[in-house]
Write a protein that holds these residues in place. Structure first.
Motif, PDB file in Angstrom:
ATOM      1  N   GLY A   1      -1.098  97.619  20.290  1.00 14.04           N
ATOM      2  CA  GLY A   1      -0.107  97.957  18.993  1.00 14.04           C
ATOM      3  C   GLY A   1       0.727  96.695  18.691  1.00 14.04           C
ATOM      4  O   GLY A   1       0.250  95.736  18.695  1.00 14.04           O
ATOM      5  N   GLY A   2       1.998  96.910  18.493  1.00 16.70           N
ATOM      6  CA  GLY A   2       2.894  95.976  18.303  1.00 16.70           C
ATOM      7  C   GLY A   2       2.905  94.451  19.285  1.00 16.70           C
ATOM      8  O   GLY A   2       2.844  94.848  20.474  1.00 16.70           O
ATOM      9  N   PHE A   3       2.637  93.383  18.860  1.00 14.72           N
ATOM     10  CA  PHE A   3       2.655  92.046  19.786  1.00 14.72           C
ATOM     11  C   PHE A   3       4.022  91.951  20.454  1.00 14.72           C
ATOM     12  O   PHE A   3       4.829  92.145  19.952  1.00 14.72           O
ATOM     13  N   ILE A   4       3.858  91.131  21.516  1.00 14.78           N
ATOM     14  CA  ILE A   4       5.146  90.702  22.135  1.00 14.78           C
ATOM     15  C   ILE A   4       5.388  89.336  22.372  1.00 14.78           C
ATOM     16  O   ILE A   4       6.558  88.716  22.723  1.00 14.78           O
ATOM     17  N   GLY A   5       4.447  88.720  21.658  1.00 10.78           N
ATOM     18  CA  GLY A   5       4.785  87.145  21.477  1.00 10.78           C
ATOM     19  C   GLY A   5       4.856  86.660  19.908  1.00 10.78           C
ATOM     20  O   GLY A   5       5.143  87.594  19.119  1.00 10.78           O
ATOM     21  N   PRO A   6       4.576  85.344  19.910  1.00  3.01           N
ATOM     22  CA  PRO A   6       4.814  85.033  18.404  1.00  3.01           C
ATOM     23  C   PRO A   6       3.681  85.671  17.473  1.00  3.01           C
ATOM     24  O   PRO A   6       2.635  85.626  18.157  1.00  3.01           O
ATOM     25  N   GLU A   7       4.020  86.014  16.375  1.00  2.34           N
ATOM     26  CA  GLU A   7       2.815  86.834  15.634  1.00  2.34           C
ATOM     27  C   GLU A   7       1.754  85.686  15.024  1.00  2.34           C
ATOM     28  O   GLU A   7       2.364  84.524  14.719  1.00  2.34           O
TER      29      GLU A   7
ATOM     30  N   VAL B   1       3.759 101.467  29.256  1.00  7.28           N
ATOM     31  CA  VAL B   1       4.834 101.049  28.210  1.00  7.28           C
ATOM     32  C   VAL B   1       5.996 100.422  29.094  1.00  7.28           C
ATOM     33  O   VAL B   1       6.529 101.151  30.081  1.00  7.28           O
ATOM     34  N   VAL B   2       6.231  99.139  28.850  1.00  8.50           N
ATOM     35  CA  VAL B   2       7.253  98.454  29.214  1.00  8.50           C
ATOM     36  C   VAL B   2       8.377  98.652  28.304  1.00  8.50           C
ATOM     37  O   VAL B   2       8.401  98.054  27.400  1.00  8.50           O
ATOM     38  N   PRO B   3       9.643  99.216  28.667  1.00  9.82           N
ATOM     39  CA  PRO B   3      10.639  99.392  27.697  1.00  9.82           C
ATOM     40  C   PRO B   3      11.283  98.359  27.050  1.00  9.82           C
ATOM     41  O   PRO B   3      11.408  97.365  27.582  1.00  9.82           O
ATOM     42  N   GLU B   4      11.906  98.730  25.619  1.00 15.09           N
ATOM     43  CA  GLU B   4      12.641  97.460  25.007  1.00 15.09           C
ATOM     44  C   GLU B   4      13.681  97.100  26.036  1.00 15.09           C
ATOM     45  O   GLU B   4      14.388  97.880  26.552  1.00 15.09           O
TER      46      GLU B   4
ATOM     47  N   LEU C   1      12.103  91.957  26.275  1.00 15.23           N
ATOM     48  CA  LEU C   1      11.551  92.382  25.327  1.00 15.23           C
ATOM     49  C   LEU C   1      12.030  92.950  24.194  1.00 15.23           C
ATOM     50  O   LEU C   1      12.892  93.646  24.381  1.00 15.23           O
ATOM     51  N   PRO C   2      11.867  92.686  22.844  1.00  9.24           N
ATOM     52  CA  PRO C   2      12.473  93.131  21.661  1.00  9.24           C
ATOM     53  C   PRO C   2      12.215  94.308  21.293  1.00  9.24           C
ATOM     54  O   PRO C   2      12.742  95.236  20.569  1.00  9.24           O
TER      55      PRO C   2
ATOM     56  N   ASP D   1      13.440 104.817  33.175  1.00 10.40           N
ATOM     57  CA  ASP D   1      14.791 104.959  32.669  1.00 10.40           C
ATOM     58  C   ASP D   1      14.675 105.711  31.389  1.00 10.40           C
ATOM     59  O   ASP D   1      15.614 106.415  30.841  1.00 10.40           O
ATOM     60  N   ARG D   2      13.774 105.479  30.768  1.00 13.08           N
ATOM     61  CA  ARG D   2      13.347 106.153  29.143  1.00 13.08           C
ATOM     62  C   ARG D   2      11.924 106.762  29.328  1.00 13.08           C
ATOM     63  O   ARG D   2      11.032 105.895  28.502  1.00 13.08           O
ATOM     64  N   PRO D   3      11.719 107.619  29.874  1.00 16.83           N
ATOM     65  CA  PRO D   3      10.035 108.100  29.913  1.00 16.83           C
ATOM     66  C   PRO D   3       9.893 108.740  28.718  1.00 16.83           C
ATOM     67  O   PRO D   3      10.639 109.148  27.883  1.00 16.83           O
ATOM     68  N   GLY D   4       8.601 108.705  28.065  1.00 14.16           N
ATOM     69  CA  GLY D   4       8.115 109.469  27.069  1.00 14.16           C
ATOM     70  C   GLY D   4       8.084 108.572  25.936  1.00 14.16           C
ATOM     71  O   GLY D   4       7.911 109.303  24.903  1.00 14.16           O
ATOM     72  N   VAL D   5       8.337 107.232  26.005  1.00 12.26           N
ATOM     73  CA  VAL D   5       8.411 106.368  24.844  1.00 12.26           C
ATOM     74  C   VAL D   5       7.221 105.664  24.758  1.00 12.26           C
ATOM     75  O   VAL D   5       6.852 104.714  25.500  1.00 12.26           O
ATOM     76  N   PRO D   6       6.368 105.856  23.569  1.00  3.16           N
ATOM     77  CA  PRO D   6       5.151 104.884  23.278  1.00  3.16           C
ATOM     78  C   PRO D   6       5.667 103.669  22.836  1.00  3.16           C
ATOM     79  O   PRO D   6       6.741 103.073  22.576  1.00  3.16           O
ATOM     80  N   GLY D   7       4.467 102.715  23.282  1.00  2.00           N
ATOM     81  CA  GLY D   7       4.618 101.386  22.883  1.00  2.00           C
ATOM     82  C   GLY D   7       4.588 101.208  21.423  1.00  2.00           C
ATOM     83  O   GLY D   7       4.191 101.926  20.650  1.00  2.00           O
ATOM     84  N   ALA D   8       5.396 100.091  20.793  1.00  2.00           N
ATOM     85  CA  ALA D   8       5.704  99.621  19.470  1.00  2.00           C
ATOM     86  C   ALA D   8       4.236  99.685  18.672  1.00  2.00           C
ATOM     87  O   ALA D   8       3.319  98.946  19.385  1.00  2.00           O
ATOM     88  N   GLY D   9       3.832 100.217  17.630  1.00  2.00           N
ATOM     89  CA  GLY D   9       2.643 100.151  16.968  1.00  2.00           C
ATOM     90  C   GLY D   9       1.512 101.023  17.420  1.00  2.00           C
ATOM     91  O   GLY D   9       0.377 101.041  16.914  1.00  2.00           O
ATOM     92  N   THR D  10       1.657 102.041  18.482  1.00  2.00           N
ATOM     93  CA  THR D  10       0.702 102.897  19.064  1.00  2.00           C
ATOM     94  C   THR D  10       1.132 104.288  18.470  1.00  2.00           C
ATOM     95  O   THR D  10       0.218 105.163  18.975  1.00  2.00           O
ATOM     96  N   GLU D  11       2.050 104.559  17.803  1.00  2.00           N
ATOM     97  CA  GLU D  11       2.324 105.861  17.294  1.00  2.00           C
ATOM     98  C   GLU D  11       1.179 106.756  16.642  1.00  2.00           C
ATOM     99  O   GLU D  11       1.276 107.997  16.758  1.00  2.00           O
TER     100      GLU D  11
END
Length: 549
Positions: free
Chosen positions: A543-549, A489-492, A411-412, A3-13
């Motif tokens: 990179g960015g976590f997907i659970g409780p920080e 990468v699983v999209p938002e 996922l947020p 659906d949205r190719p080419g988007v890196p995961g949060a915190g991996t930029e």
């Protein structure tokens, strides 16, 4: 997932993303040689070494020609269990290296092509490989330093030769090739061979079928962790490569980790492909990477490949390549999702589909999920892969409705999952044996569920592939299921969904699908998820976590 190719995961930029810089044709002014090809070069094996004493193997020799006269060449061996006739891809590989200044022998292993002897499955690959290495090292046109090349079966021959540590072997480059043919090819997770293996017929399938458990016959044809440690300590340099959609990926990556743990000289390259060589690699072409590897570890050339980060991965979804310090990625954060009985409401055709939660259910709870498995009707999940198709692109929803399933909240933010997903499962079965087939999928906001990865486990062989232990019907036991390695990468806004069934099915479009055969025993399966039995899915997040920080 597209659906949205080419988007890196949060915190991996800001990680070490690669950029294109060269191709196999860009050899920095490297001299190209004329090549003389000699057909039917005979290599007679020593008496008393192999099963058929004194047999002769037939090879095709690619020898560079120097205008200045006689010269000694670094050597590469391609040991081919399919025979060396009508193999244009392999001959093209041999020609590429020969033009670059390597003497290359493309040889038919015993019982294949024009070679003498009888082959069953990986027959005497190690012993014969050692003799072929010694033969090349001793030729008047040889420097004495030998490497090995080739993919799939031709890569297995490299592992089985390397484990015997022949003195002349200095470097290998096994592509899409596992050192453990039992667990990664024939009896995936200890399950029975699936349709792709059975379709190979004689002599391979009857030979493998005669050895259901991992016995001494298999130990001759696989490379153990201890043998990988010895390869590492020997100094043989291994360039290991594969693809995320390939059915032998677990073996590739485990081999790299084992070599690395024992101080071995090794590099890992994993691309987006199924069962094929790495293509469109960045920052430079994979064939150039191989050439630089052999230049460094056969020739001793200081070309900088040993100063690169040792791991180069293609990240699906981000659709880019990235360097990493090691595999598994050292700074991955493992998010724990506990199986819970609270309905997720995401599968309209199933009542009581479960949820994946960040906390286990209460100690006093008795939450369970159940399914009745029959070999004719399932439930089954399309968790097989094939050489060209890789991970099935089909919508899994209708299969997940019949299986046991658990789904997260949306996922947020986009999340990169790279590594090995593990499921710790508490379950009881009414039969003396059962199989667990597991898929992890990404569910779009519209409800389409596409597989990210999958895994298999035969319950009676969960503790030992060599000594199976029948289940006690009704006994609650824990199982650890390693899913195939992944980098996606699983999209938002997407959800993760775990599904479990008693078997795997193939899709009509899949050719020679690789994966488990059907468990013949019917069974009623109960999966427990409570404080006492905290069944849990562990997901490696970069990179960015997907659970409780």
């Amino acid at each position: 997932m597209n659906d949205r190719p080419g988007v890196p995961g949060a915190g991996t930029e800001d990680r070490a993303w690669a950029r294109q810089s060269g191709t196999s044709d860009d050899c920095a002014g490297r001299r190209q040689y004329r090549v003389e090809v000699t057909e039917h070069v005979g290599v007679t094996l020593s008496d008393g070494i192999t099963l058929s004493d004194g047999i002769t193997l037939s090879g095709r020799l690619f020898l560079p020609q120097a205008d200045e006269g006689a010269k000694r060449w670094l050597c590469l061996l391609l040991a081919n269990g399919y025979g060396n006739r009508n193999q244009p891809r392999e001959d093209g590989l041999c020609g590429f290296f020969a033009r670059s200044g390597y003497a290359v022998l493309h040889v038919s292993m015993r019982g294949s092509g024009a070679s003498e002897g009888v082959n069953t499955l990986f027959e005497s690959y190690g012993e014969d490989g050692c003799e072929l290495v010694a033969w090349m090292a001793g030729q008047e046109w040889s420097t004495g330093a030998v490497g090995m090349i080739g993919q799939s079966l031709r890569g297995i021959s490299q592992w089985l030769t390397a484990k015997r540590l022949p003195p002349g072997l200095k470097a290998i480059s096994p592509e899409i090739a596992s050192p453990d043919g039992y667990d990664d090819l024939w009896y995936a997770g200890g399950t029975l061979p699936g349709p792709g293996r059975r379709s190979r017929g004689a002599p391979e399938y009857p030979a493998a079928a005669a050895h259901r458990n991992k016995d001494d016959w298999w130990r001759e044809r696989t490379v153990s962790p201890e043998e990988l440690a010895r390869i590492a300590q020997s100094g043989i340099a291994a360039l290991i490569s594969g693809g995320w959609q390939d059915y032998v990926s677990p073996g590739n990556l485990k081999a790299y980790s084992a070599l690395r743990a024992h101080g071995g000289i090794c590099k890992l390259v994993v691309g987006p492909e199924a069962h094929a060589s790495v293509a469109r690699m960045e920052p430079y072409d994979f064939r150039l990477c191989q050439l630089r590897w052999f230049d460094r570890y056969l020739k001793g050339e200081d070309n900088g490949i040993d100063r690169e980060e040792p791991v180069l991965l293609f990240i699906r979804g981000a659709d880019m390549w990235r360097y990493e310090r090691d595999w598994p990625i050292p700074d991955a954060k493992r998010a724990a999702f506990y199986l819970a009985g609270i309905p997720s409401g995401t599968l309209a055709g199933r009542d009581g589909d479960g949820s994946l939660s960040f906390a286990p259910e209460s100690e006093s709870g008795s939450s369970v999920s159940c399914y009745d498995y029959l070999p004719d009707t399932g439930p089954l999940l399309p968790a097989m892969r094939c050489a060209r198709g890789g991970i099935p692109a089909a919508d899994l929803s209708r299969y997940e409705e019949a299986a046991a399933s658990w789904t997260t909240e949306p996922l947020p933010r986009p999340a990169e999952i790279t590594g090995i997903v593990r499921l710790r499962l508490w379950a009881a079965c009414t039969a003396e044996d059962a199989d667990f087939v597991v898929t992890l999928s990404a569910v779009s906001p519209g409800g389409r569920s596409q597989q990210l990865t999958c895994g298999y486990l035969n319950a009676s062989r969960s503790r030992s592939r060599s000594h199976p232990a029948p289940l006690v019907p009704g006994e609650i036991r824990d199982y650890v299921i390693e899913l195939m390695p992944m980098a996606s990468v699983v999209p938002e806004g997407f959800r993760l969904r775990l599904a479990i069934a008693g078997g795997s099915c193939s899709l009509p479009e899949q050719e020679a699908p690789q994966g488990p055969g059907l468990q013949p025993l019917p069974s009623a399966v109960t999966i427990y998820h409570s404080g006492r039995y905290p069944s849990c899915l562990e997901v490696p997040v970069i990179g960015g976590f997907i659970g409780p920080e």
